[in-house]
Design an enzyme around this catalytic site. Structure first.
Site, PDB file in Angstrom:
ATOM      1  N   ASP A   1      40.698  29.264  31.340  1.00 56.96           N
ATOM      2  CA  ASP A   1      42.011  29.579  30.953  1.00 56.96           C
ATOM      3  C   ASP A   1      42.030  30.629  29.903  1.00 56.96           C
ATOM      4  O   ASP A   1      41.317  30.581  28.958  1.00 56.96           O
ATOM      5  CB  ASP A   1      42.740  28.437  30.552  1.00 56.96           C
ATOM      6  CG  ASP A   1      43.731  28.129  31.679  1.00 56.96           C
ATOM      7  OD1 ASP A   1      44.221  29.031  32.329  1.00 56.96           O
ATOM      8  OD2 ASP A   1      43.942  26.971  31.827  1.00 56.96           O
ATOM      9  N   THR A   2      42.692  31.472  29.825  1.00 57.65           N
ATOM     10  CA  THR A   2      42.920  32.859  29.525  1.00 57.65           C
ATOM     11  C   THR A   2      44.212  32.980  28.738  1.00 57.65           C
ATOM     12  O   THR A   2      45.057  32.119  28.797  1.00 57.65           O
ATOM     13  CB  THR A   2      43.041  33.617  30.852  1.00 57.65           C
ATOM     14  OG1 THR A   2      41.884  33.368  31.603  1.00 57.65           O
ATOM     15  CG2 THR A   2      43.263  35.082  30.677  1.00 57.65           C
ATOM     16  N   THR A   3      44.368  34.094  28.037  1.00 59.43           N
ATOM     17  CA  THR A   3      45.657  34.391  27.429  1.00 59.43           C
ATOM     18  C   THR A   3      46.004  35.833  27.744  1.00 59.43           C
ATOM     19  O   THR A   3      45.115  36.664  27.976  1.00 59.43           O
ATOM     20  CB  THR A   3      45.635  34.153  25.898  1.00 59.43           C
ATOM     21  OG1 THR A   3      46.971  34.122  25.399  1.00 59.43           O
ATOM     22  CG2 THR A   3      44.852  35.234  25.159  1.00 59.43           C
TER      23      THR A   3
END
Length: 582
Positions: free
Chosen positions: A377-379
């Site tokens: 999960d990434t931003t």
């Protein structure tokens, strides 16, 4: 444009909306008014990160300075999503030069990470054997060296202050911290993220003083502090002690790279994306496939509109599974994949009334449509400064909190990007030492004016219109498709496009993370009209209704009005997103 049957006519999405869901502006309901400004805007996953970016702009910083300030502050405020131990992409637009560039800050597999070494037990989700070379910090420093106006110490100051002074834990972060049980066993991660030996509750404070020290070392000594100095030595030590593959030499040899973006035309605009090893081509393929259909006439969130988008997504994902890997190792036919002629051939496979069965969706032959020459999960957060320069940046640890392992004394939480590899030797994305894994991260900008078919270059054809993106692994290119269509086909504001109900299609066996398999499903947020849900099921889609705001991702968008220069920003309320204008 292609004519298609409309199917059931849905009632407006607002008819069954919960009480706090209200219309602010043009069409799709939104919970917040659109943020507006002229001298700069930042939309990011946390209000303190957006504030850090705005403060840098107010001190005379460039969009790149602001982006690095946001990036480092998110490392503190959103530690589950991204950080210095991860990787990412930075898309940079320089208005005076009329040019778009991409910094590819994705790290390769370590030199000792052979397929054979992972075969006995597979690739673990957590711990040191899930860690690939962290490339993000070098990407920050490359962009700053080329375009930064302020000293790095000033750019990193908001992050250092927050790390040392303490972060109040939000409800969203508290839930994520409670779900990462590895913090209960991994030292030295536990004392940082579970300081009382348990997950912190909302409103409690966590401190990341070692991380502040690392940022200070970067400001004083540059990239060598991370890649050849104390941080590299600490990572090497924990990897050797815990039986990992990562070594000091992997870090010392690493360098981020500058790349040309790829692009296609859509509705008189040009959409730019990150090139392979990014999945950016998937969004461009999706847009090419749906462009021939009159989506505006069909209606926003009409079942036929969603059906056509999902069918386009299926075809593009089948191509990604067959062709996308590290272009240094595998011949990726990118010009063919994003060509209009190839899209026209693939579009014939879309039945306007029925969903394609999962086992019937196969890759095409884009090689027949490639041109004889061309590069390869990434931003998420987006920034535009007062001069019109822009940054779209995605950075990630892979899944939440990455490997859950902090390199002792550094505060650097290491990624678990190794979980994107395949171990099947016939797969184009099969693990090999030094190879870069296929990424879901993709940066997006949209400009007025048309583009050459399947172009691979960074020359902007017109005025900046949109800067957008989202985290969410394989959801990213699906959400970006929906947001671009919301604005360009249906005239929505940035906030409406970000907050609108979203769908997410799961397609076996094209999931990026191990084990790469899933149950086929079309997930729709509960805010969709029930008639739309029933009509999609009747077309053969495996529909599943999820929570009203439960779609994966934390979308961000800045829209720029070319006539006035006014910036309009939207940040996703599904997490702690915040849009600030100056």
């Amino acid at each position: 444009m292609t004519a298609v049957s409309t199917g059931a006519t849905p009632a407006p999405a607002a008819s069954s909306a919960p009480a706090p869901y209200r219309v602010h502006l043009r069409g799709s309901p939104a919970t917040r008014p659109v943020a507006m400004g002229r001298r700069g805007m930042v939309c990011s996953g946390h209000q303190l990160a957006s504030l850090a970016g705005i403060s840098v702009l107010q001190r005379g910083g460039d969009a790149v300075d602001a982006a690095i300030a946001v990036a480092a502050t998110l490392n503190v405020a959103e530690p589950n999503m991204s950080g210095a131990g991860g990787d990412g992409y930075l898309m940079l637009y320089r208005r005076a030069a009329g040019r778009i560039e991409v910094v590819n800050a994705t790290g390769p597999a370590p030199a000792l990470a052979t397929r054979e070494s992972y075969l006995p037990q597979g690739i673990p989700q957590k711990g040191i054997r899930s860690v690939s070379v962290p490339g993000l910090v070098d990407g920050w420093l490359e962009a700053h060296a080329r375009y930064g106006r302020l000293a790095l110490a000033g750019v990193l100051k908001p992050a250092m202050q927050l790390a040392e002074g303490g972060l109040p834990v939000s409800d969203v972060l508290a839930a994520s911290l409670a779900g990462e049980t590895a913090f209960g066993t991994f030292a030295p991660s536990g004392p940082i993220f579970w300081p009382e030996g348990r997950p912190p509750r909302a409103g409690e404070v966590i401190y990341q003083r070692d991380l502040a020290r690392t940022f200070r070392g970067l400001a004083e000594h540059g990239r060598d502090y991370f890649y050849r100095g104390p941080v590299a030595r600490a990572i090497d030590a924990v990897s050797q002690a815990a039986g990992g593959a990562l070594r000091y030499e992997d870090l010392a040899a690493y360098h981020a790279r500058w790349q040309e973006p790829i692009r296609t035309g859509y509705r008189g605009h040009t959409v730019y994306e990150s090139a392979p090893n990014s999945s950016g081509h998937v969004l461009l393929q999706e847009l090419n496939l749906v462009e021939d259909f009159d989506l505006a006439a069909l209606g926003w969130h009409a079942p036929q509109t969603i059906h056509l988008m999902v069918e386009a997504k299926k075809l593009a994902f089948a191509d990604r599974e067959r062709y996308l890997a590290d272009p240094d190792v595998v011949d990726v036919p990118i010009e063919g994949l994003i060509s209009k002629a190839y899209a026209a051939e693939r579009r014939r496979l879309i039945d306007p009334d029925r969903a394609a069965p999962p086992d019937s969706v196969a890759a095409g032959n884009p090689g027949a449509f490639r041109r004889p020459s061309g590069p390869e999960d990434t931003t998420c957060f987006v920034v535009v400064d007062g001069d019109g320069n822009a940054v779209c940046q995605l950075q990630s640890l892979q899944t939440g909190f990455g490997s859950a392992l902090v390199a002792p004394g550094t505060g650097v939480l290491l990624n678990n990007r190794m979980t994107y590899w395949h171990l099947d030797p016939a797969h184009p994305d099969c693990l090999a030492p030094g190879k870069r894994v296929r990424h879901t991260m993709n940066t997006v900008m949209v400009f007025s004016g048309g583009a050459a078919d399947g172009a691979v270059d960074g020359a902007a054809p017109g005025e900046l219109r949109l800067v957008l993106g989202t985290p969410g692994a394989d959801t990213q290119v699906q959400t970006n498709l929906q947001m671009i269509s919301a604005v360009l086909d249906f005239g929505m504001t940035a906030t409406e496009a970000v907050e609108a109900p979203r769908w997410r299609h799961l397609q076996n066996p094209t999931e990026s993370s191990v084990p790469h398999t899933c149950t086929d499903a079309l997930n729709l947020e509960a805010r969709f009209d029930p008639d739309t849900v029933r009509a999609l099921a009747a077309r053969g889609h495996p529909v599943q209704t999820i929570g009203a705001w439960d779609a994966t991702g934390s979308a961000m968008m800045i829209a720029r009005d070319p006539a006035t220069g006014v910036l309009h920003g939207g940040a996703d309320p599904r997490r702690d997103g915040h849009a600030l204008a100056w």
